[in-house]
Scaffold this active site. Structure first.
Site, PDB file in Angstrom:
ATOM      1  N   ASN A 166     -26.213 -19.750  36.842  1.00 10.84           N
ATOM      2  CA  ASN A 166     -27.392 -20.563  36.558  1.00 10.84           C
ATOM      3  C   ASN A 166     -28.393 -20.208  37.652  1.00 10.84           C
ATOM      4  OD1 ASN A 166     -29.276 -22.520  36.129  1.00 10.84           O
ATOM      5  ND2 ASN A 166     -27.829 -24.239  36.093  1.00 10.84           N
ATOM      6  N   ARG A 169     -26.923 -19.240  31.929  1.00  9.83           N
ATOM      7  CA  ARG A 169     -27.705 -20.341  31.373  1.00  9.83           C
ATOM      8  C   ARG A 169     -29.157 -19.879  31.366  1.00  9.83           C
ATOM      9  NH1 ARG A 169     -29.463 -26.031  34.045  1.00  9.83           N
ATOM     10  NH2 ARG A 169     -30.513 -26.792  32.188  1.00  9.83           N
ATOM     11  N   HIS A 210     -31.409 -29.434  27.440  1.00 13.09           N
ATOM     12  CA  HIS A 210     -30.043 -29.962  27.622  1.00 13.09           C
ATOM     13  C   HIS A 210     -29.188 -29.715  26.386  1.00 13.09           C
ATOM     14  CE1 HIS A 210     -31.864 -33.217  30.457  1.00 13.09           C
ATOM     15  NE2 HIS A 210     -31.354 -32.253  31.199  1.00 13.09           N
ATOM     16  N   ARG A 250     -39.877 -37.699  36.698  1.00 14.71           N
ATOM     17  CA  ARG A 250     -40.794 -37.407  35.592  1.00 14.71           C
ATOM     18  C   ARG A 250     -41.132 -38.678  34.822  1.00 14.71           C
ATOM     19  NH1 ARG A 250     -36.884 -32.982  33.441  1.00 14.71           N
ATOM     20  NH2 ARG A 250     -37.005 -31.464  35.121  1.00 14.71           N
ATOM     21  N   GLU A 300     -21.247 -28.406  30.739  1.00 16.97           N
ATOM     22  CA  GLU A 300     -22.070 -27.328  30.206  1.00 16.97           C
ATOM     23  C   GLU A 300     -21.440 -25.963  30.491  1.00 16.97           C
ATOM     24  OE1 GLU A 300     -25.122 -29.801  32.066  1.00 16.97           O
ATOM     25  OE2 GLU A 300     -26.547 -28.717  30.820  1.00 16.97           O
TER      26      GLU A 300
END
Ligand code: ADP
Length: 399
Positions: free
Chosen positions: A7, A91, A180, A241, A385
């Protein structure tokens, strides 16, 4: 199969080494401060942590090389030579409309990921740097890209289009993509297994509540709507956020605070959410502690956060004509009984009702927390993941 999972971010590379045929994850690590100074490798294998500071300033190539060195290290390594790595799974954040599934890396696939750079200017370039570093360091080893957006490519136009002039979609590809995806996919499938029904018969709402957070309506195995949009800024309240708000606020704040477009982007992504509301932290644990100690702004942050989740549960139940399973996952979803309780209270009319004792017990573990009289099953499922990336990589390499 021995698979390296990468990643690659702008200043860090996270890695895991998996043996899909045997022990699962063998080692994991992080190379941080790439392109800055004092780069650092943190490597964990067999429960032992090893740290290494190479000094100087390093690029992504060197970062991947450091990870490979750690994996074959005589003391801390888990394999004898890099040649034992049979495949690499990456990823990749944005696959745009180019990818509705994972892809074996070829020149054409690299070109398509490059075409998606305007959609994810901060993420796709470092993802590509990780891919290119592996091509150089492990020539001939098959590589696979697994996209955050791919699972959501099943959404229909009524769910992914914004009410903007259609030319903006045609020219700039402005639409909802969602993120996601690997996590929503994984927990939805796990949920079907837990309730013992085929996923094709279930209407599932998945809530991935991490630092970034999103919810997805998974109808009969397919993503039909998701809360993140063109970028990961839309939807739920997140660590830093805003999530959903009146878009006119952007222009207003830019004018009042004198922000440039880049500064505004940074402001709404980095200074808002739990951090902005509480004035204390983006970490939910700190906000929970503040609220317990009577800080009204922390309490307000928790109220707004939970209420937003509840609204999405209602919206997605409507989108799917009902709901059979609700899943909580990621840092907050897996570990916070408080948020699970607050975001589901009053949803008895939908059949959603959680058992308070089970809810308290479900911390970091897979568990059904539904009340005995609930008609909707509420589940806590730790996400994984990396497992999806490893499985996808093996599947594509063996095809
Ligand atoms: P990321 O999106 O960075 O992968 P994670 O899935 O690790 O994030 O989730 C991070 C969030 O999970 C943080 O807000 C953190 O406060 C929250 N979290 C982790 N453990 C707990 C806990 N025990 N109780 C409440 N929140 C927690």
């Amino acid at each position: 199969m021995i698979i390296l999972i990468l990643n690659s971010g702008s200043s860090s590379v996270k890695y895991q080494l998996w043996d899909t045929g045997g022990d699962g994850m063998l080692a994991k690590g992080l190379v941080s401060r790439i392109g800055i100074d004092n780069p650092l490798l943190t490597h964990t294998a067999r429960g032992k942590k090893y740290e290494f500071s190479p000094g100087g300033i390093i690029d992504h190539n060197t970062a991947v090389k450091l990870a490979l060195d750690a994996l074959v290290h005589p003391e801390h390594g888990v394999i004898e030579s890099v040649e034992q790595i049979e495949a690499v799974g990456h990823r990749v954040v944005h696959g745009g409309e180019e990818f509705s599934g994972s892809a074996l890396i070829t020149d054409e696939v690299i070109a398509a990921i490059e075409r998606c750079i305007p959609l994810a200017p901060l993420h796709n370039p470092p993802n590509l740097m990780g891919i290119k570093a592996c091509l150089k360091l492990m020539p001939g080893v098959p590589q696979v890209a697994v996209f955050d957006t791919a699972f959501h490519q099943t959404m229909e136009p009524h769910a992914y289009m914004y009410a903007l002039p259609y030319e903006l979609y045609e020219k700039y590809k402005i639409r909802r993509y969602g993120f996601h995806g690997t996590s929503h996919y994984y927990v939805a499938h796990q949920a079907a297994e837990m309730v013992g029904k085929p996923i094709e018969e279930l209407r599932i709402i998945t809530a991935h509540l991490g630092n970034g957070a999103s919810m997805t309506a998974v109808k009969f195995g397919k993503s039909v709507d998701t809360s993140m949009g063109f970028t990961p800024l839309e939807g739920l309240v997140m660590g830093t956020r805003t999530g959903d708000m009146d878009p006119a606020i952007v222009m207003f704040v830019m004018k009042e605070l004198g922000l440039s477009p880049d500064e505004a982007n940074n402001y709404f992504n980095k200074k808002c959410g739990l951090l902005g509301l509480s004035g204390r932290s983006n970490d939910l644990r700190d906000v929970l502690e503040g609220a317990e100690n009577g800080d009204p702004r922390c309490q307000l942050a928790l109220d707004v956060y939970s209420y937003r989740i509840k609204k999405y549960i209602g919206a997605y139940a409507a989108a799917m004509g009902g709901v059979d399973v609700l899943v909580f996952t990621a840092g907050v979803g897996e570990n916070s009984p408080y948020i699970r309780q607050r975001s589901t209270e009053g949803l008895g009319f939908l059949g959603i009702k959680i058992d308070p004792a089970k809810n308290e017990q479900a911390v970091g573990i897979k568990m059904d927390i539904s009340a005995p009289d609930a008609t909707v099953r509420t589940l806590v499922i730790p996400t994984n993941e990396e497992l999806v990336i490893a499985t996808e990589t093996e599947r594509l390499v063996k095809q």
